[in-house]
Design a protein around this motif. Structure first.
Motif, PDB file in Angstrom:
ATOM      1  N   TYR A  25      22.153  30.145  29.098  1.00  0.00           N
ATOM      2  CA  TYR A  25      22.833  29.285  30.043  1.00  0.00           C
ATOM      3  C   TYR A  25      24.329  29.615  30.090  1.00  0.00           C
ATOM      4  N   GLU A  26      24.907  29.436  31.256  1.00  0.00           N
ATOM      5  CA  GLU A  26      26.359  29.569  31.383  1.00  0.00           C
ATOM      6  C   GLU A  26      27.028  28.408  30.645  1.00  0.00           C
ATOM      7  N   PRO A  27      28.207  28.650  30.034  1.00  0.00           N
ATOM      8  CA  PRO A  27      28.899  27.564  29.332  1.00  0.00           C
ATOM      9  C   PRO A  27      29.157  26.378  30.251  1.00  0.00           C
ATOM     10  N   ASP A  28      29.020  25.196  29.687  1.00  0.00           N
ATOM     11  CA  ASP A  28      29.196  23.951  30.423  1.00  0.00           C
ATOM     12  C   ASP A  28      30.109  23.056  29.592  1.00  0.00           C
ATOM     13  N   ALA A  32      27.524  20.921  23.550  1.00  0.00           N
ATOM     14  CA  ALA A  32      28.044  20.585  22.223  1.00  0.00           C
ATOM     15  C   ALA A  32      28.281  21.880  21.454  1.00  0.00           C
ATOM     16  N   VAL A  33      29.298  21.902  20.621  1.00  0.00           N
ATOM     17  CA  VAL A  33      29.631  23.083  19.829  1.00  0.00           C
ATOM     18  C   VAL A  33      29.692  22.678  18.363  1.00  0.00           C
ATOM     19  N   LEU A  86      25.215  24.283  21.683  1.00  0.00           N
ATOM     20  CA  LEU A  86      23.995  23.597  22.073  1.00  0.00           C
ATOM     21  C   LEU A  86      24.105  23.282  23.562  1.00  0.00           C
ATOM     22  N   PRO A  87      23.455  24.066  24.426  1.00  0.00           N
ATOM     23  CA  PRO A  87      23.608  23.886  25.871  1.00  0.00           C
ATOM     24  C   PRO A  87      23.148  22.501  26.340  1.00  0.00           C
ATOM     25  N   TYR A  88      23.915  21.907  27.210  1.00  0.00           N
ATOM     26  CA  TYR A  88      23.597  20.585  27.734  1.00  0.00           C
ATOM     27  C   TYR A  88      22.228  20.588  28.408  1.00  0.00           C
ATOM     28  N   ALA A 124      28.878  17.355  24.755  1.00  0.00           N
ATOM     29  CA  ALA A 124      30.311  17.646  24.717  1.00  0.00           C
ATOM     30  C   ALA A 124      30.944  17.402  23.353  1.00  0.00           C
ATOM     31  N   GLU A 125      30.156  17.082  22.353  1.00  0.00           N
ATOM     32  CA  GLU A 125      30.724  16.809  21.030  1.00  0.00           C
ATOM     33  C   GLU A 125      31.111  18.102  20.320  1.00  0.00           C
ATOM     34  N   ARG A 126      32.142  18.032  19.505  1.00  0.00           N
ATOM     35  CA  ARG A 126      32.558  19.115  18.620  1.00  0.00           C
ATOM     36  C   ARG A 126      32.404  18.597  17.200  1.00  0.00           C
TER      37      ARG A 126
END
Length: 372
Positions: A25-28, A32-33, A86-88, A124-126
Motif C-alpha cells: 500500500y502507498e503510505p497513508d 500506524a508506525v 501498519l497500513p490503515y 495514525a499512532e506512533r
C-alpha cells in the motif's frame, strides 16, 4: 547453537514476505508506525533479529502452532532497531486493533524461547515496542521457561512439556470509554469495569490467585456474561457455542474446545483514574480423561439387546447422559458406568443414534450404530 526464527520454516516466512509485497500500500497519514528495538540482557543490540507481527486471530493460531504464518514480518537493522508500518487499509478500517509482536529462537523442535508483546494500536499512532532477550540456556534451569517481570511485559517460554510454570502473554484492555479494546473480537471491559462477553463469551470467576498456574479446575458455579474485573483474580473465558446446559441445569464445555485463562495483574490508569486492566493470558484446549472421544461410534448388534455399557470417569461422581433430540434411547446409571439401549422398534443395520455425556464441567458427543 540457536536457530533464529526464519530457520524454523523458511517457506512460511518467504510466503509471508511475498504476501507483504502483494499488499504494498502507498503510505497513508492514518497508517500506524511501530519502532521496534531488540537488545539482549546486557543491552547489546540484536541485529538481523526476525520480528513476527500477528493480528488477533493470527496470534491465536500461533499459540496453537508456532509455525503458523504471521500477518507481517521484519528484521532488525545493525543497531537492533527497525520501523514497521501498519497500513490503515489493512489493519484499521474497522477500528483499533490488538497487534502482537513476537521474537522467537529455537535450538530444535522441542526447545525454544518466545518473547511476545500485545499492544492495542489505533490508526495514525506512533508507538515503541522494546524487547530485552534475557536468554537462559534452553533446556537448563528448573522450569525451562522464562518471564520478564519488568515493565516491558515481555514473555519467554520453552517447549519443555514437563515445565510446571504456565507462561502467558501480556494484554492491555482499555474500557469502552477509553479505547474499547476487544479480546477475541468480542470480550470487552465496560464502563463499570466488568468483563462483558457480548453474548458470545461466558466468564468464570476463578477467585484470587497468584498466577495462571494456581487457577482451580474449571467449573461453572460462578459463571456469567458480565463479571467485575479485579487485579489479582483469575478468570476463564469460554465461547458460548462450546457450552451446553444439561437437564440438571448444570453447564459443561465440549472437550477439545478452546478457552482462555486470564490473570488480572493491575489497573491501567490515567490522571489517577482506572481506564482498563493489564492481564496475563493463555489460550488452551479443554480436555478431560475418561469421556468418549468426540463423535466416537459404539456398535450394537441388531440381534442382541442393542445396548452398550460406557465406563464413567473414576474421578467424577457427577455425571449425566442424555439422548440427542428425540433419539429413542434408554439410559441408566450404575456406580462406574452408564448403560445406553436402543429402543427404536424400527431399528435397522446402519441406523445411528446420538447422545451426549457429561462429567463435571466437560461433555462429549458420541453415537450408537446398529450392526449385524
Amino acid at each position: 547453537m540457536r536457530k533464529i526464527i526464519y530457520a524454523i520454516q523458511a517457506g512460511i516466512l518467504l510466503s509471508g514476505l511475498a504476501a507483504c509485497e502483494k499488499k504494498n500500500y502507498e503510505p497513508d497519514t492514518k497508517d500506524a508506525v511501530v519502532q521496534i528495538t531488540v537488545v539482549d540482557d546486557k543491552g547489546t543490540p540484536q541485529a538481523g533479529m526476525p520480528v513476527l507481527i500477528f493480528d488477533e486471530q493470527g496470534y491465536e493460531r500461533f499459540q496453537q502452532d508456532r509455525k503458523s504464518e504471521p500477518q507481517g514480518f521484519t528484521l532488525t537493522l545493525p543497531n537492533g532497531q527497525v520501523s514497521y508500518r501498519l497500513p490503515y487499509r489493512e489493519w484499521f478500517q474497522s477500528g483499533n486493533r490488538v497487534v502482537t509482536f513476537v521474537v522467537m529462537e529455537e535450538a530444535d523442535e522441542e526447545n525454544y524461547h518466545i518473547w511476545a508483546k500485545s499492544k492495542t494500536v489505533q490508526a495514525a499512532e506512533r508507538l515503541k515496542v522494546d524487547f530485552t532477550l534475557d536468554r537462559k540456556p534452553i533446556g537448563s534451569g528448573e522450569s525451562g521457561e522464562e518471564k520478564d517481570e519488568g515493565e516491558t511485559g515481555e514473555n519467554g517460554q520453552s517447549g519443555n512439556p514437563d515445565s510446571p510454570a504456565e507462561v502467558g502473554t501480556m494484554f492491555e484492555m482499555f474500557d469502552e470509554e477509553n479505547g474499547h479494546t476487544l479480546f477475541g473480537n468480542a470480550l470487552f471491559l465496560d464502563a463499570d469495569h466488568q468483563f462483558n462477553g457480548d453474548r458470545r463469551y461466558t466468564i468464570v470467576d476463578a477467585g484470587m490467585v497468584k498466577g495462571l498456574q494456581e487457577m482451580a479446575p474449571l467449573t461453572f458455579d460462578r459463571a456469567a456474561q458480565r463479571i467485575s474485573a479485579w487485579p489479582g483474580r483469575g478468570y476463564y473465558i469460554c465461547k458460548d457455542i462450546s457450552l451446553m446446559e444439561f437437564p440438571s441445569g448444570k453447564r459443561a464445555m465440549a472437550i477439545h474446545a478452546e478457552y482462555a485463562k486470564i490473570h488480572v495483574l493491575e489497573w491501567l490508569t490515567r490522571d489517577g483514574k482506572n481506564i482498563g486492566v493489564k492481564f496475563n493470558y493463555t489460550i488452551n484446549k479443554f480436555s478431560y480423561e475418561g469421556l468418549p472421544e468426540w463423535d466416537k461410534v459404539f456398535e450394537v448388534k441388531l440381534s442382541g439387546d442393542k445396548s452398550v455399557n460406557i465406563p464413567l470417569p473414576s474421578q467424577s461422581h457427577d455425571s449425566e447422559c442424555v439422548a440427542w433430540g428425540e433419539a429413542p434411547l434408554l439410559i441408566s446409571f450404575a456406580s462406574d458406568h452408564v448403560s445406553i439401549q436402543v429402543t427404536d422398534p424400527q431399528a435397522a443395520v446402519g441406523k445411528e443414534y446420538r447422545f451426549v455425556i457429561r462429567s463435571q464441567a466437560a461433555y462429549s458427543e458420541a453415537k450408537l450404530r446398529i450392526v449385524e
